[in-house]
Design a protein around this motif. Structure first.
Motif, mmCIF file in Angstrom:
data_model
loop_
_atom_site.group_PDB
_atom_site.id
_atom_site.type_symbol
_atom_site.label_atom_id
_atom_site.label_comp_id
_atom_site.label_asym_id
_atom_site.label_seq_id
_atom_site.Cartn_x
_atom_site.Cartn_y
_atom_site.Cartn_z
ATOM 1 N N MET A 132 29.145 32.036 15.956
ATOM 2 C CA MET A 132 29.840 30.846 16.440
ATOM 3 C C MET A 132 28.963 29.600 16.396
ATOM 4 S SD MET A 132 32.827 31.885 16.756
ATOM 5 C CE MET A 132 33.541 30.352 17.364
ATOM 6 N N GLU A 133 27.654 29.777 16.237
ATOM 7 C CA GLU A 133 26.778 28.609 16.093
ATOM 8 C C GLU A 133 26.958 27.954 14.726
ATOM 9 O OE1 GLU A 133 22.761 29.655 16.880
ATOM 10 O OE2 GLU A 133 23.111 30.141 18.989
ATOM 11 N N LYS A 134 27.298 28.775 13.730
ATOM 12 C CA LYS A 134 27.460 28.257 12.366
ATOM 13 C C LYS A 134 28.923 28.101 11.969
ATOM 14 C CE LYS A 134 23.058 30.021 10.571
ATOM 15 N NZ LYS A 134 22.407 30.854 9.526
ATOM 16 N N SER A 135 29.825 28.816 12.637
ATOM 17 C CA SER A 135 31.256 28.689 12.339
ATOM 18 C C SER A 135 31.777 27.437 13.036
ATOM 19 C CB SER A 135 32.007 29.931 12.823
ATOM 20 O OG SER A 135 31.560 31.086 12.148
ATOM 21 N N ARG A 136 32.389 26.538 12.288
ATOM 22 C CA ARG A 136 32.803 25.262 12.871
ATOM 23 C C ARG A 136 33.862 24.589 11.991
ATOM 24 N NH1 ARG A 136 28.125 24.914 10.123
ATOM 25 N NH2 ARG A 136 27.771 23.144 8.720
ATOM 26 N N THR A 137 34.431 23.509 12.519
ATOM 27 C CA THR A 137 35.398 22.719 11.754
ATOM 28 C C THR A 137 34.724 21.429 11.294
ATOM 29 O OG1 THR A 137 36.260 21.527 13.673
ATOM 30 C CG2 THR A 137 37.261 23.648 13.161
ATOM 31 N N VAL A 138 34.971 21.054 10.056
ATOM 32 C CA VAL A 138 34.365 19.842 9.491
ATOM 33 C C VAL A 138 35.360 19.182 8.532
ATOM 34 C CG1 VAL A 138 32.014 20.786 9.614
ATOM 35 C CG2 VAL A 138 33.338 21.062 7.509
ATOM 36 N N SER A 139 35.064 17.944 8.180
ATOM 37 C CA SER A 139 35.809 17.277 7.116
ATOM 38 C C SER A 139 35.295 17.795 5.777
ATOM 39 C CB SER A 139 35.605 15.764 7.194
ATOM 40 O OG SER A 139 36.025 15.139 5.997
ATOM 41 N N GLU A 175 42.495 17.983 12.386
ATOM 42 C CA GLU A 175 41.429 18.542 13.214
ATOM 43 C C GLU A 175 42.007 19.504 14.246
ATOM 44 O OE1 GLU A 175 37.830 19.463 14.965
ATOM 45 O OE2 GLU A 175 38.316 18.637 12.992
ATOM 46 N N ARG A 176 43.135 19.151 14.816
ATOM 47 C CA ARG A 176 43.757 20.021 15.819
ATOM 48 C C ARG A 176 44.119 21.370 15.219
ATOM 49 N NH1 ARG A 176 49.205 18.514 19.356
ATOM 50 N NH2 ARG A 176 49.262 20.439 20.605
ATOM 51 N N ALA A 177 44.712 21.351 14.030
ATOM 52 C CA ALA A 177 45.072 22.611 13.355
ATOM 53 C C ALA A 177 43.825 23.406 12.998
ATOM 54 C CB ALA A 177 45.884 22.313 12.102
ATOM 55 N N ALA A 178 42.766 22.714 12.584
ATOM 56 C CA ALA A 178 41.522 23.388 12.223
ATOM 57 C C ALA A 178 40.908 24.102 13.423
ATOM 58 C CB ALA A 178 40.531 22.382 11.635
ATOM 59 N N GLU A 179 40.890 23.429 14.579
ATOM 60 C CA GLU A 179 40.349 24.052 15.790
ATOM 61 C C GLU A 179 41.159 25.291 16.159
ATOM 62 O OE1 GLU A 179 37.695 23.480 17.359
ATOM 63 O OE2 GLU A 179 37.037 21.526 16.592
ATOM 64 N N ARG A 180 42.463 25.192 16.023
ATOM 65 C CA ARG A 180 43.319 26.338 16.324
ATOM 66 C C ARG A 180 43.052 27.493 15.351
ATOM 67 N NH1 ARG A 180 47.728 23.912 15.835
ATOM 68 N NH2 ARG A 180 48.432 24.703 13.817
ATOM 69 N N LEU A 181 42.855 27.168 14.076
ATOM 70 C CA LEU A 181 42.605 28.207 13.074
ATOM 71 C C LEU A 181 41.234 28.861 13.247
ATOM 72 C CD1 LEU A 181 44.151 26.565 9.892
ATOM 73 C CD2 LEU A 181 44.927 28.640 11.051
ATOM 74 N N LEU A 182 40.276 28.114 13.756
ATOM 75 C CA LEU A 182 38.962 28.716 14.030
ATOM 76 C C LEU A 182 39.106 29.825 15.066
ATOM 77 C CD1 LEU A 182 35.898 28.898 13.839
ATOM 78 C CD2 LEU A 182 35.741 26.988 15.440
ATOM 79 N N GLU A 183 39.862 29.549 16.117
ATOM 80 C CA GLU A 183 40.065 30.557 17.156
ATOM 81 C C GLU A 183 40.927 31.713 16.645
ATOM 82 O OE1 GLU A 183 39.946 32.712 20.609
ATOM 83 O OE2 GLU A 183 38.637 31.099 19.868
ATOM 84 N N THR A 184 41.963 31.388 15.868
ATOM 85 C CA THR A 184 42.825 32.425 15.299
ATOM 86 C C THR A 184 42.024 33.348 14.383
ATOM 87 O OG1 THR A 184 44.750 30.953 15.352
ATOM 88 C CG2 THR A 184 44.872 32.844 13.879
ATOM 89 N N SER A 185 41.182 32.760 13.548
ATOM 90 C CA SER A 185 40.361 33.552 12.626
ATOM 91 C C SER A 185 39.385 34.432 13.394
ATOM 92 C CB SER A 185 39.589 32.622 11.677
ATOM 93 O OG SER A 185 40.471 31.848 10.901
ATOM 94 N N ARG A 186 38.799 33.871 14.435
ATOM 95 C CA ARG A 186 37.847 34.657 15.237
ATOM 96 C C ARG A 186 38.537 35.872 15.849
ATOM 97 N NH1 ARG A 186 36.568 35.862 20.098
ATOM 98 N NH2 ARG A 186 38.259 34.583 20.959
#
Length: 461
Positions: free
Chosen positions: A292-299, A268-279
């Motif tokens: 950003m309302e639809k872009s998110r991290t999930v299992s 999850e930590r890596a996913a949150e970081r990648l969301l910001e990196t991708s943005r």
């Protein structure tokens, strides 16, 4: 079932994917660049143009702003061929504005299509046929949209493969109005890296700048590549390939189907970081905008939150498996309910079953890769009951119902007993109809067994 082995068992994606068929790999990137001087002549080659017209005709489609149909275009092209080709060669050809058409999205809002004239569609298709062999070997192996011999089924299969390797967190990237926001300057710079024939790059630029006709007014296009033309999907892939390659350079798995993007992570930590990196990369380098309302991290196995191309993933005793997302299932059930409803007007039940058959074949052609044997068996029971209800409603009055039940072998006493019973759904599931309008009789009338079709697809495994 492996996606690449399903050609004879699973309906492939729509013709828009097939339009790039015939792409062939070319070994050297430098040889591709050096060979670009005569690219325009290969685009305008008679055989290439004929193939382009046949593809446009096969894809059908509405006329552009000139009102010319596909059938009307052929004699026009024959009569004006040399003048048209000469104007393209000397750089004087001017594409016409596209016709704006809005279609509703399933989840609300509208998708704006830009429909070029048939002549412009043929030229765009001819360009795409020659550019695809140049770009196809360069694209990421994890990109699946609008590419030859690739499909949505293969994309979700790739996500599953990454999940099996430990990439269990997904970053869902939602781009706001992607096709409408492509930066023309950035896109043309990307195109010029491989396309060295300036006449071709200028022609592509003219298509990007051709404008849109909306409510009788022509609006200039300063950004975007309107969906609806044969060249647009290829240009969209060229643009987002920058993101694919950047993430690959960083060792980050990205599975993409056009502008549907899944970035995968192990935590999850890596996913949150990648969301910001991708943005930061998509907005800063490519000048796109994330929702950003639809872009998110999930299992990846979150039944409610993970949805990719209508699919989801599950995990059982035997590992990960592909399933149909609940929203896709619900949408299909609603469609089948409409198809088997009497509110659509009077129809013979055989016609209703034929319409259901056509829909089911297409639906399974797309979703048949998923694990859903029990669901398909339940659909069969539900659909047969709805068809029995449809037939019962057609009989209308007790007298007709009694007569028809007796024709089907129901004893007179039982026929009279049930002929006056109210409640269509109740009667449709009663022993009197299941034993008279049997599964065998429905099949003889044209009922298409969903579970049998589904199982036949999986026999190809």
């Amino acid at each position: 079932m492996k996606a690449e082995n399903r050609d004879s068992c699973l309906q492939r994606d729509s013709a828009e994917h097939e339009e790039y068929a015939g792409a062939r790999s070319i070994d050297s990137r430098e040889s591709r660049k050096a060979d670009g001087a005569d690219l325009l002549e290969r685009i305008l080659d008679r055989e290439n143009l004929n193939r382009a017209y046949k593809r446009v005709k096969a894809n059908k489609g509405a006329p552009g702003i000139d009102g010319m149909t596909i059938e009307e275009a052929l004699p026009w092209l024959r009569e004006n061929r040399e003048t048209l080709l000469e104007s393209i060669r000397n750089g004087k050809y001017k594409p016409q504005p596209v016709r704006r058409k809005e279609i509703p999205k399933p989840d609300g809002g509208v998708r704006k299509l830009g429909i070029p004239t048939v002549v412009d569609r043929v030229i765009q298709q001819a360009i795409a046929q020659q550019l695809t062999p140049i770009y196809e070997p360069l694209f990421s192996d994890d990109s699946f949209g609008y590419r030859p011999k690739r499909s949505a089924q293969m994309a979700i299969q790739r996500v599953k493969e990454y999940a099996e390797k430990g990439y269990t967190r997904a970053v869902l990237i939602d781009l706001s109005k992607y096709f409408d926001t492509l930066n023309h300057e950035l896109l043309m710079n990307m195109v010029r890296e491989q396309v060295k024939d300036k006449r071709v790059t200028e022609l592509i630029k003219k298509y990007l700048k051709s404008g849109v006709m909306e409510n009788g007014l022509v609006i200039k296009t300063r950004e975007g590549s309107p969906q609806g033309g044969p060249l647009s999907p290829l240009l969209a892939n060229i643009y987002l390939d920058r993101f694919d390659q950047e993430m690959k350079r960083r060792g980050v798995p990205v599975v993409r189907y056009a502008d549907d993007i899944v970035v995968l992570a192990r935590s999850e930590r890596a996913a949150e970081r990648l969301l910001e990196t991708s943005r930061r990369y998509l907005e800063g380098k490519l000048k796109l905008k994330l929702n950003m309302e639809k872009s998110r991290t999930v299992s990846v196995v979150s039944a409610r939150n993970f949805k990719f191309l209508g699919f989801a993933l599950g995990k059982g005793r035997n590992g990960y498996f592909i399933r149909v997302h609940a929203k896709s299932v619900k949408k299909a059930r609603q469609k089948l309910k409409v198809l088997t409803s009497r509110s659509q007007g009077y129809r013979n039940v055989r016609m209703v079953m034929e319409r259901v058959k056509v829909y089911i074949r297409g639906w399974l052609g797309y979703f048949g890769i998923a694990s859903m044997k029990t669901t398909m068996q339940e659909w069969d029971k539900w659909l047969r009951r709805r068809l029995r209800m449809y037939i019962w409603k057609q009989w209308k009055v007790p007298k007709a119902r009694i007569r028809n039940l007796m024709k089907l072998g129901v004893p007179e006493y039982n026929a009279h007993r049930w002929g006056y019973v109210k409640g269509y759904w109740r009667v449709a599931g009663s022993p009197v109809l299941t034993s008279s309008i049997t599964n065998k009789r429905l099949a003889q009338a044209g009922y298409y067994s969903i579970s049998s079709r589904y199982e036949s697809l999986h026999l190809c495994d």
